[in-house]
Design an enzyme around this catalytic site. Structure first.
Site, PDB file in Angstrom:
ATOM      1  N   TYR A  73      35.006  29.002  38.901  1.00  0.00           N
ATOM      2  CA  TYR A  73      36.038  29.239  39.911  1.00  0.00           C
ATOM      3  C   TYR A  73      35.987  28.150  40.987  1.00  0.00           C
ATOM      4  O   TYR A  73      34.956  27.937  41.614  1.00  0.00           O
ATOM      5  CB  TYR A  73      35.900  30.627  40.545  1.00  0.00           C
ATOM      6  CG  TYR A  73      36.226  31.771  39.588  1.00  0.00           C
ATOM      7  CD1 TYR A  73      36.915  31.553  38.402  1.00  0.00           C
ATOM      8  CD2 TYR A  73      35.836  33.078  39.872  1.00  0.00           C
ATOM      9  CE1 TYR A  73      37.211  32.593  37.523  1.00  0.00           C
ATOM     10  CE2 TYR A  73      36.131  34.127  39.007  1.00  0.00           C
ATOM     11  CZ  TYR A  73      36.818  33.869  37.836  1.00  0.00           C
ATOM     12  OH  TYR A  73      37.104  34.901  36.974  1.00  0.00           O
TER      13      TYR A  73
ATOM     14  N   SER B 166      43.559  40.282  36.670  1.00  0.00           N
ATOM     15  CA  SER B 166      45.019  40.120  36.815  1.00  0.00           C
ATOM     16  C   SER B 166      45.722  41.481  36.788  1.00  0.00           C
ATOM     17  O   SER B 166      46.736  41.668  36.109  1.00  0.00           O
ATOM     18  CB  SER B 166      45.570  39.164  35.754  1.00  0.00           C
ATOM     19  OG  SER B 166      45.201  37.840  36.063  1.00  0.00           O
TER      20      SER B 166
ATOM     21  N   GLU C 228      54.072  33.764  35.062  1.00  0.00           N
ATOM     22  CA  GLU C 228      55.040  34.425  35.947  1.00  0.00           C
ATOM     23  C   GLU C 228      54.452  34.862  37.277  1.00  0.00           C
ATOM     24  O   GLU C 228      55.178  35.211  38.196  1.00  0.00           O
ATOM     25  CB  GLU C 228      55.615  35.653  35.254  1.00  0.00           C
ATOM     26  CG  GLU C 228      56.523  35.341  34.094  1.00  0.00           C
ATOM     27  CD  GLU C 228      57.056  36.621  33.491  1.00  0.00           C
ATOM     28  OE1 GLU C 228      58.273  36.827  33.534  1.00  0.00           O
ATOM     29  OE2 GLU C 228      56.245  37.412  32.984  1.00  0.00           O
TER      30      GLU C 228
ATOM     31  N   LEU D 249      47.509  42.937  38.939  1.00  0.00           N
ATOM     32  CA  LEU D 249      48.863  43.008  39.522  1.00  0.00           C
ATOM     33  C   LEU D 249      49.744  41.884  38.986  1.00  0.00           C
ATOM     34  O   LEU D 249      50.820  41.624  39.505  1.00  0.00           O
ATOM     35  CB  LEU D 249      48.789  42.912  41.057  1.00  0.00           C
ATOM     36  CG  LEU D 249      48.090  44.070  41.777  1.00  0.00           C
ATOM     37  CD1 LEU D 249      47.894  43.758  43.259  1.00  0.00           C
ATOM     38  CD2 LEU D 249      48.873  45.370  41.624  1.00  0.00           C
TER      39      LEU D 249
HETATM   40  N1  LIG Z   1      37.419  37.458  33.109  1.00  0.00           N
HETATM   41  C1  LIG Z   1      38.451  36.655  33.123  1.00  0.00           C
HETATM   42  O1  LIG Z   1      38.783  35.983  32.132  1.00  0.00           O
HETATM   43  C2  LIG Z   1      39.264  36.549  34.390  1.00  0.00           C
HETATM   44  C3  LIG Z   1      40.478  35.837  34.417  1.00  0.00           C
HETATM   45  C4  LIG Z   1      41.196  35.779  35.613  1.00  0.00           C
HETATM   46  C5  LIG Z   1      40.698  36.400  36.758  1.00  0.00           C
HETATM   47  N2  LIG Z   1      39.497  37.060  36.713  1.00  0.00           N
HETATM   48  C6  LIG Z   1      38.957  37.761  37.916  1.00  0.00           C
HETATM   49  O2  LIG Z   1      39.887  38.729  38.321  1.00  0.00           O
HETATM   50  C7  LIG Z   1      40.227  38.534  39.682  1.00  0.00           C
HETATM   51  C8  LIG Z   1      41.659  38.959  39.892  1.00  0.00           C
HETATM   52  O3  LIG Z   1      42.532  38.198  39.083  1.00  0.00           O
HETATM   53  P1  LIG Z   1      43.923  37.724  39.642  1.00  0.00           P
HETATM   54  O4  LIG Z   1      43.711  37.039  40.942  1.00  0.00           O
HETATM   55  O5  LIG Z   1      44.645  37.007  38.563  1.00  0.00           O
HETATM   56  O6  LIG Z   1      44.621  39.146  39.885  1.00  0.00           O
HETATM   57  P2  LIG Z   1      45.578  39.833  40.877  1.00  0.00           P
HETATM   58  O7  LIG Z   1      44.805  40.573  41.900  1.00  0.00           O
HETATM   59  O8  LIG Z   1      46.484  40.603  39.974  1.00  0.00           O
HETATM   60  O9  LIG Z   1      46.463  38.681  41.552  1.00  0.00           O
HETATM   61  C9  LIG Z   1      46.202  38.154  42.803  1.00  0.00           C
HETATM   62  C10 LIG Z   1      47.273  37.118  43.119  1.00  0.00           C
HETATM   63  O10 LIG Z   1      48.531  37.778  43.336  1.00  0.00           O
HETATM   64  C11 LIG Z   1      49.022  37.346  44.591  1.00  0.00           C
HETATM   65  N3  LIG Z   1      49.861  38.360  45.213  1.00  0.00           N
HETATM   66  C12 LIG Z   1      51.177  38.177  45.503  1.00  0.00           C
HETATM   67  N4  LIG Z   1      51.680  39.268  46.092  1.00  0.00           N
HETATM   68  C13 LIG Z   1      50.665  40.165  46.194  1.00  0.00           C
HETATM   69  C14 LIG Z   1      50.586  41.466  46.741  1.00  0.00           C
HETATM   70  N5  LIG Z   1      51.651  42.075  47.297  1.00  0.00           N
HETATM   71  N6  LIG Z   1      49.399  42.114  46.686  1.00  0.00           N
HETATM   72  C15 LIG Z   1      48.318  41.522  46.122  1.00  0.00           C
HETATM   73  N7  LIG Z   1      48.336  40.265  45.591  1.00  0.00           N
HETATM   74  C16 LIG Z   1      49.512  39.591  45.641  1.00  0.00           C
HETATM   75  C17 LIG Z   1      47.787  37.048  45.412  1.00  0.00           C
HETATM   76  O11 LIG Z   1      48.135  36.212  46.478  1.00  0.00           O
HETATM   77  P3  LIG Z   1      47.491  36.413  47.939  1.00  0.00           P
HETATM   78  O12 LIG Z   1      46.144  35.801  47.894  1.00  0.00           O
HETATM   79  O13 LIG Z   1      48.436  35.669  48.785  1.00  0.00           O
HETATM   80  O14 LIG Z   1      47.459  37.886  48.224  1.00  0.00           O
HETATM   81  C18 LIG Z   1      46.913  36.360  44.366  1.00  0.00           C
HETATM   82  O15 LIG Z   1      47.333  35.012  44.195  1.00  0.00           O
HETATM   83  C19 LIG Z   1      39.939  37.054  39.957  1.00  0.00           C
HETATM   84  O16 LIG Z   1      39.691  36.799  41.325  1.00  0.00           O
HETATM   85  C20 LIG Z   1      38.715  36.854  39.121  1.00  0.00           C
HETATM   86  O17 LIG Z   1      37.581  37.321  39.840  1.00  0.00           O
HETATM   87  C21 LIG Z   1      38.794  37.147  35.555  1.00  0.00           C
END
Ligand SMILES: NC(=O)c1ccc[n+]([C@@H]2O[C@H](COP(=O)([O-])OP(=O)(O)OC[C@H]3O[C@@H](n4cnc5c(N)ncnc54)[C@H](OP(=O)(O)O)[C@@H]3O)[C@@H](O)[C@H]2O)c1
Length: 296
Positions: free
Chosen positions: A43, A206, A214, A208
């Site tokens: 990361y 992911s 997208e 949300l």
């Molecule tokens: N194991 C794996 O292969 C893998 C892959 C990907 C991720 N991960 C882990 O999973 C975690 C979460 O993944 P993710 O970041 O893709 O998931 P997420 O929580 O679904 O998405 C967060 C993203 O959505 C944005 N967002 C836009 N509007 C939002 C709202 N109203 N409320 C909340 N978020 C909003 C956030 O921006 P803002 O910051 O502006 O709120 C942020 O960029 C990562 O941090 C990582 O630790 C693991």
């Protein structure tokens, strides 16, 4: 780890914050009862663990209050779950995070060249030296988990998988057993069922998001029906749409842990309200259908 509704903070985007900003976010998360922080060696090309380590160094006593999880195995352009790589990466993560132990180590993705006996040797060394307390995997299916059970002495406690109202094959395939529809294609080999049978807790990433391409489905014009339904339920429960999206994941009785990746305190405060929402079955299914899915 306790089985009550739990949300974790994902640190994948921490690299875009200053240490001061990250400190505020992490302190707020702890204040709100979040104890599990998810990292990976890749990361921010290592920057996310380093920033987190700076925050820990500034705050004596914080380390003991939280659970730090990191992952290894993804390299630039290939995967590596060899013993040597696992041991090296854990050492680097410990140094970046400025800690002498990891609560949880996950293997980030399946490596086609994995040798399970080598993984066993790495895990034994890490456990016996006190560097890692618990182990798990990410993005692995039920067959791969069975191979771990056969060759690896340390039990796997977690499997981190992509899951959201839109990306929902973990539950879709269970409802479409023996049907001819597209949804009956088994993308995960009964992974959810295997995890339940074997006490492997699912963490969702992911949670949300619609997809990488997208971005989030929240207020996304490609998902008007879902956003209408989210709006309706947000009003009913007096929360924001992101809390409803996470409540949808928490409703599943397998007790998944959504890893949320926001970098904004405001979004985090909205999301954690999901722990107090218990959607009805009908609401759960209506959200699923509004996400573009069907039922057999
Ligand atoms: N194991 C794996 O292969 C893998 C892959 C990907 C991720 N991960 C882990 O999973 C975690 C979460 O993944 P993710 O970041 O893709 O998931 P997420 O929580 O679904 O998405 C967060 C993203 O959505 C944005 N967002 C836009 N509007 C939002 C709202 N109203 N409320 C909340 N978020 C909003 C956030 O921006 P803002 O910051 O502006 O709120 C942020 O960029 C990562 O941090 C990582 O630790 C693991």
């Amino acid at each position: 780890m306790e089985a009550r509704k739990q949300i974790s903070l994902g640190c994948m985007r921490l690299g875009k914050l200053s240490v001061d900003e990250a400190e505020k976010l992490i302190k707020e998360a702890i204040e709100e009862g979040i104890i599990l922080f998810d990292h990976a060696d890749i990361y921010g090309a290592g920057k996310c663990e380093e920033i987190f380590g700076e925050v820990l160094a500034r705050n004596p006593g914080m380390r003991e209050k939280i659970i730090i999880q990191t992952k290894c195995g993804i390299c630039k352009g290939y995967y590596d779950l060899s013993k040597e790589h696992i041991l090296n990466q854990v050492q680097k993560s410990l140094e970046a995070l400025k800690t002498d132990y990891l609560d949880i180590l996950l293997l980030h993705r399946p490596d086609a060249l994995i040798d399970y006996q080598e993984v066993n040797e790495a895990f034994e060394e890490l456990y016996n030296s006190g560097k890692v307390r618990e182990f798990g995997v990410s993005n692995m299916n039920s067959w791969q988990l069975q191979l771990f059970k056969k060759y690896v002495k340390q039990p796997l406690k977690y499997n981190q998988l992509q899951f959201s109202i839109i990306h929902s094959s973990l539950v879709s395939q269970g409802m479409f057993v023996n049907m001819m529809a597209d949804e009956s294609l088994d993308h995960s080999n009964g992974t959810l069922e295997y995890c339940l049978l074997n006490d492997i807790r699912i963490q969702t990433w992911s949670s949300l998001m619609a997809s990488w391409e997208e971005g989030t489905y929240i207020d996304n014009p490609h998902y008007p029906n879902l956003n209408m339904k989210l709006e309706e339920l947000s009003e009913k429960y007096g929360v924001t749409k992101n809390a409803i999206g996470i409540a949808w994941i928490l409703k599943h009785p397998i007790n998944m842990i959504p890893i949320v990746g926001t970098t904004k305190i405001e979004h985090l405060k909205e999301i954690i309200k999901a722990r107090d929402i218990n959607l009805s079955r009908e609401e759960w299914y209506k959200l699923y259908l509004a996400g573009g899915h069907t039922l057999p």
